[in-house]
Write a protein that holds these residues in place. Structure first.
Motif, PDB file in Angstrom:
ATOM      1  N   GLY A 121      -7.009   5.604  -0.483  1.00 22.92           N
ATOM      2  CA  GLY A 121      -7.525   4.258  -0.684  1.00 22.92           C
ATOM      3  C   GLY A 121      -7.788   3.510   0.602  1.00 22.92           C
ATOM      4  N   ALA A 122      -7.574   4.157   1.723  1.00 22.85           N
ATOM      5  CA  ALA A 122      -7.742   3.538   3.031  1.00 22.85           C
ATOM      6  C   ALA A 122      -7.876   4.654   4.073  1.00 22.85           C
TER       7      ALA A 122
ATOM      8  N   HIS B 259       0.859  -1.188   0.000  1.00 29.67           N
ATOM      9  CA  HIS B 259       0.000   0.000   0.000  1.00 29.67           C
ATOM     10  C   HIS B 259       0.892   1.234   0.000  1.00 29.67           C
ATOM     11  N   ARG B 260       1.014   1.858  -1.174  1.00 25.19           N
ATOM     12  CA  ARG B 260       1.822   3.065  -1.327  1.00 25.19           C
ATOM     13  C   ARG B 260       1.004   4.119  -2.077  1.00 25.19           C
TER      14      ARG B 260
ATOM     15  N   THR C 217      -1.660   0.507  -4.867  1.00 25.43           N
ATOM     16  CA  THR C 217      -2.160  -0.338  -3.793  1.00 25.43           C
ATOM     17  C   THR C 217      -2.454  -1.708  -4.395  1.00 25.43           C
ATOM     18  N   VAL C 218      -2.036  -2.769  -3.716  1.00 21.13           N
ATOM     19  CA  VAL C 218      -2.141  -4.120  -4.272  1.00 21.13           C
ATOM     20  C   VAL C 218      -2.858  -5.025  -3.281  1.00 21.13           C
TER      21      VAL C 218
ATOM     22  N   SER D  78      -2.669   7.132   5.342  1.00 22.97           N
ATOM     23  CA  SER D  78      -2.770   5.678   5.488  1.00 22.97           C
ATOM     24  C   SER D  78      -1.385   5.060   5.419  1.00 22.97           C
ATOM     25  N   LEU D  79      -1.323   3.787   5.815  1.00 23.73           N
ATOM     26  CA  LEU D  79      -0.052   3.109   6.020  1.00 23.73           C
ATOM     27  C   LEU D  79       0.022   1.772   5.303  1.00 23.73           C
ATOM     28  N   ASP D  80       1.229   1.389   4.944  1.00 18.42           N
ATOM     29  CA  ASP D  80       1.531   0.010   4.580  1.00 18.42           C
ATOM     30  C   ASP D  80       1.814  -0.764   5.863  1.00 18.42           C
TER      31      ASP D  80
END
Length: 364
Positions: A146-147, A107-108, A114-115, A244-246
């Protein structure tokens, strides 16, 4: 509509399943929920896939272990649905749609990347019902984070509960995220920081266990304040929301030399401190915090949250919600909203330029 929501979170311990009757704007009925656990071998493949995913630049690519992991995720979700339907005597024809989040491996959003692995088309064919998947891509492509996604649904799920406003819903999975529901319906959401991921990774390496059951090991430890102070210097905490974060955005090596109880106590304190930091970025202090996710089952972490937040903190189960099924319920509602073209994200939840729908529909 009758929808099934599926969620495999950043702790990648298993698949949550939930049945919801909803029109996407209100919940008519929360049905039963279930859980399908990944075994140790599957978790090992998923862990390796997350490491390899760091090199991805194409969200559709599935090199090496990622292809194997995607097959595991798809198969596990198929089994989760089939077992759930059989257990509750529900026929497939009764289900109007399935919301399939998949497994986030990268998630970048700053790179508009985002995958989530998991084959929605294959799942629709296997189950024989429509599947909505790939919920995050449209928001990220438009410049949003996206989050998190579940915050859109938190006001829906808490609407008929006797809870004060402003209200904060805190989900503590692998990564933590907070939803602020204001007195006037204002909605703000963002990732707070690591929740269980760092603790789970440490205990898995040292003991092979998936998590610190009931926070028992951490309860016996002592917080290393110097290590905690260093962890809190991460620049993420200074960024304004939405953000948001990975899962792998944080390095816990500063705790590696600590004995396991002290490391877990320190990492739990880190999670609590990140939530307190997030609370300072909200427009008003919430009158109450509702905690869901795996962290809600960690009494050590809950105690630390109560000490730092200075507000009423209850678990989702204590207020009449399901702490374990809340995210899966959200994706059931999100699937229906996607079918109806309703927003899944808002500027206040992901930084999207406007309220945005999303998701991809796969037909059997």
């Amino acid at each position: 509509m009758r929808a099934i929501g599926l969620m495999s979170g950043t702790s990648f311990d298993g698949v949550d399943v939930a049945l919801v009757d909803t029109d996407g704007e209100r919940v008519q009925r929360l049905g039963p929920s279930g859980y399908h656990r990944y075994d140790a071998a599957e978790r090992a493949v998923l862990s390796k896939a997350m490491t390899e995913a760091a090199a991805l630049t194409d969200r559709t690519a599935r090199p090496g272990t990622l292809a194997v992991a995607e097959a595991i995720v798809t198969g596990a979700h198929r089994m989760a649905v089939e077992d759930f339907l059989a257990q509750h005597g529900i026929s497939r024809s009764e289900i109007d749609v399935i919301g399939f989040h998949g497994q986030t491996v990268l998630h970048r959003p700053e790179a508009r990347l985002t995958v989530q692995i998991g084959d929605g088309e294959a799942l629709a064919r296997a189950i024989g019902r429509p599947v909505v998947y790939d919920f995050r891509a449209a928001d990220v492509a438009a410049g949003g984070q996206g989050a998190p996604l579940a915050p859109t649904i938190h006001p829906v799920l808490t609407r008929d509960l006797d809870l004060p406003r402003p209200l904060a819903v805190l989900n503590l999975g692998g990564v933590g995220n907070v939803t602020f529901v204001g007195e006037d319906g204002e909605l703000i959401a963002f990732d707070t920081g690591p929740a269980n991921a760092l603790m789970d990774d440490r205990i898995a390496r040292e003991t092979g266990a998936a998590f610190d059951r009931d926070g028992a090991i951490g309860a016996a430890g002592r917080v290393d304040e110097r290590a905690l102070e260093r962890l809190m210097t991460h620049p993420y905490f200074m960024l304004p929301p939405p953000k948001s974060l990975d899962r792998n955005a944080f390095d816990a090596s500063v705790t590696e030399a600590l004995p396991l109880p002290d490391a877990l106590a320190t990492l739990a304190a880190f999670t609590a401190a990140t939530v307190a930091s997030a609370a300072a970025q909200l427009p008003q202090p919430p009158a109450q915090w509702i905690v869901a996710g795996g962290g809600a089952r960690n009494p050590t972490l809950l105690r630390m949250l109560r000490e730092r937040l200075g507000a009423k903190v209850q678990t989702a189960d204590e207020v009449g919600l399901s702490g374990d099924a809340l995210e899966a319920q959200a994706f059931a509602v999100l699937a229906v909203r996607s079918l109806r073209g309703l927003p899944l994200t808002y500027p206040g939840t992901t930084g999207a330029p406007r309220p945005m729908t999303g998701g991809v529909l796969a037909r059997p």
